[in-house]
Design a protein around this motif. Structure first.
Motif, PDB file in Angstrom:
ATOM      1  N   ASN A  37       9.039  -1.340  -4.166  1.00  0.00           N
ATOM      2  CA  ASN A  37       9.860  -0.220  -4.641  1.00  0.00           C
ATOM      3  C   ASN A  37       9.029   0.737  -5.473  1.00  0.00           C
ATOM      4  O   ASN A  37       8.230   0.311  -6.313  1.00  0.00           O
ATOM      5  CB  ASN A  37      11.020  -0.757  -5.468  1.00  0.00           C
ATOM      6  N   ALA A  38       9.247   2.030  -5.239  1.00  0.00           N
ATOM      7  CA  ALA A  38       8.604   3.078  -6.034  1.00  0.00           C
ATOM      8  C   ALA A  38       9.678   4.055  -6.500  1.00  0.00           C
ATOM      9  O   ALA A  38      10.102   4.931  -5.732  1.00  0.00           O
ATOM     10  CB  ALA A  38       7.547   3.801  -5.219  1.00  0.00           C
ATOM     11  N   ALA A  56       0.848  -1.185   0.000  1.00  0.00           N
ATOM     12  CA  ALA A  56       0.000   0.000   0.000  1.00  0.00           C
ATOM     13  C   ALA A  56       0.885   1.236   0.000  1.00  0.00           C
ATOM     14  O   ALA A  56       1.741   1.386   0.873  1.00  0.00           O
ATOM     15  CB  ALA A  56      -0.907  -0.002   1.214  1.00  0.00           C
ATOM     16  N   ALA A  57       0.679   2.106  -0.968  1.00  0.00           N
ATOM     17  CA  ALA A  57       1.513   3.290  -1.128  1.00  0.00           C
ATOM     18  C   ALA A  57       0.760   4.553  -0.749  1.00  0.00           C
ATOM     19  O   ALA A  57      -0.452   4.675  -0.982  1.00  0.00           O
ATOM     20  CB  ALA A  57       1.997   3.395  -2.569  1.00  0.00           C
ATOM     21  N   SER A  58       1.480   5.491  -0.166  1.00  0.00           N
ATOM     22  CA  SER A  58       0.937   6.815   0.117  1.00  0.00           C
ATOM     23  C   SER A  58       2.049   7.838  -0.070  1.00  0.00           C
ATOM     24  O   SER A  58       3.232   7.518   0.014  1.00  0.00           O
ATOM     25  CB  SER A  58       0.367   6.880   1.537  1.00  0.00           C
ATOM     26  N   MET A  98       6.054   0.734 -10.443  1.00  0.00           N
ATOM     27  CA  MET A  98       6.261   0.070  -9.162  1.00  0.00           C
ATOM     28  C   MET A  98       7.028  -1.226  -9.377  1.00  0.00           C
ATOM     29  O   MET A  98       7.047  -1.778 -10.480  1.00  0.00           O
ATOM     30  CB  MET A  98       4.918  -0.226  -8.488  1.00  0.00           C
ATOM     31  N   GLY A  99       7.630  -1.710  -8.299  1.00  0.00           N
ATOM     32  CA  GLY A  99       8.383  -2.950  -8.433  1.00  0.00           C
ATOM     33  C   GLY A  99       8.466  -3.731  -7.146  1.00  0.00           C
ATOM     34  O   GLY A  99       8.171  -3.211  -6.062  1.00  0.00           O
ATOM     35  N   ARG A 153      10.960  10.481  -9.792  1.00  0.00           N
ATOM     36  CA  ARG A 153      11.897  11.376 -10.464  1.00  0.00           C
ATOM     37  C   ARG A 153      12.988  11.851  -9.520  1.00  0.00           C
ATOM     38  O   ARG A 153      14.126  12.063  -9.925  1.00  0.00           O
ATOM     39  CB  ARG A 153      11.130  12.558 -11.026  1.00  0.00           C
ATOM     40  N   TYR A 154      12.650  12.003  -8.244  1.00  0.00           N
ATOM     41  CA  TYR A 154      13.577  12.612  -7.296  1.00  0.00           C
ATOM     42  C   TYR A 154      14.168  11.632  -6.292  1.00  0.00           C
ATOM     43  O   TYR A 154      15.152  11.973  -5.626  1.00  0.00           O
ATOM     44  CB  TYR A 154      12.880  13.742  -6.558  1.00  0.00           C
ATOM     45  N   ASN A 155      13.569  10.487  -6.156  1.00  0.00           N
ATOM     46  CA  ASN A 155      14.053   9.555  -5.134  1.00  0.00           C
ATOM     47  C   ASN A 155      13.590   8.146  -5.460  1.00  0.00           C
ATOM     48  O   ASN A 155      12.710   7.936  -6.310  1.00  0.00           O
ATOM     49  CB  ASN A 155      13.526   9.976  -3.758  1.00  0.00           C
TER      50      ASN A 155
END
Length: 115
Positions: free
Chosen positions: A96-97, A23-25, A34-35, A100-102
């Motif tokens: 893993n997400a 679950a991503a936020s 995503m990975g 662009r920046y991290n």
């Protein structure tokens, strides 16, 4: 603040199945690739599968045909369905997400496959 929270790991016998969820936020999930990666004791972290924002998937050869990555943008969640599990699939699995920046990682979840 970006958070990736994995769930669904555990102990399973060889030949069994598990489904991992992440679950991503804190990210615009629907536009983010995503990975899933994994790391066994004393081994380097390795790619398991990836899914693009458009739903295209890629798999490592060692899981191809057994694992399926999918996503539900309405739930901000990416899944890893693992079938025909083998003892060599035993590892800590990480969501893993890449942005662009991290490059963001979940805390990891243990999957143990007994023979």
């Amino acid at each position: 603040q970006v958070q990736l929270v994995e769930s669904g790991g555990g102990l399973v016998q060889a030949g069994g199945s598990l489904r991992l969820s992440c679950a991503a936020s804190g990210i615009i999930f629907s536009t983010n690739d995503m990975g899933w990666y994994r790391q066994a004791p004393d081994k380097a972290r390795e790619l398991v599968a990836t899914i693009t924002s458009g739903g295209s998937t890629k798999y490592a050869d060692y899981v191809k045909g057994r694992f399926t990555i999918s996503r539900d943008n309405a739930k901000n969640t990416v899944y890893l369905q693992m079938d025909s599990l083998k003892p060599e699939d035993t590892a800590e699995y990480y969501c893993n997400a890449p942005t662009r920046y991290n490059d963001y990682w979940g805390q990891g979840i243990q999957v143990t496959v007994s023979s």
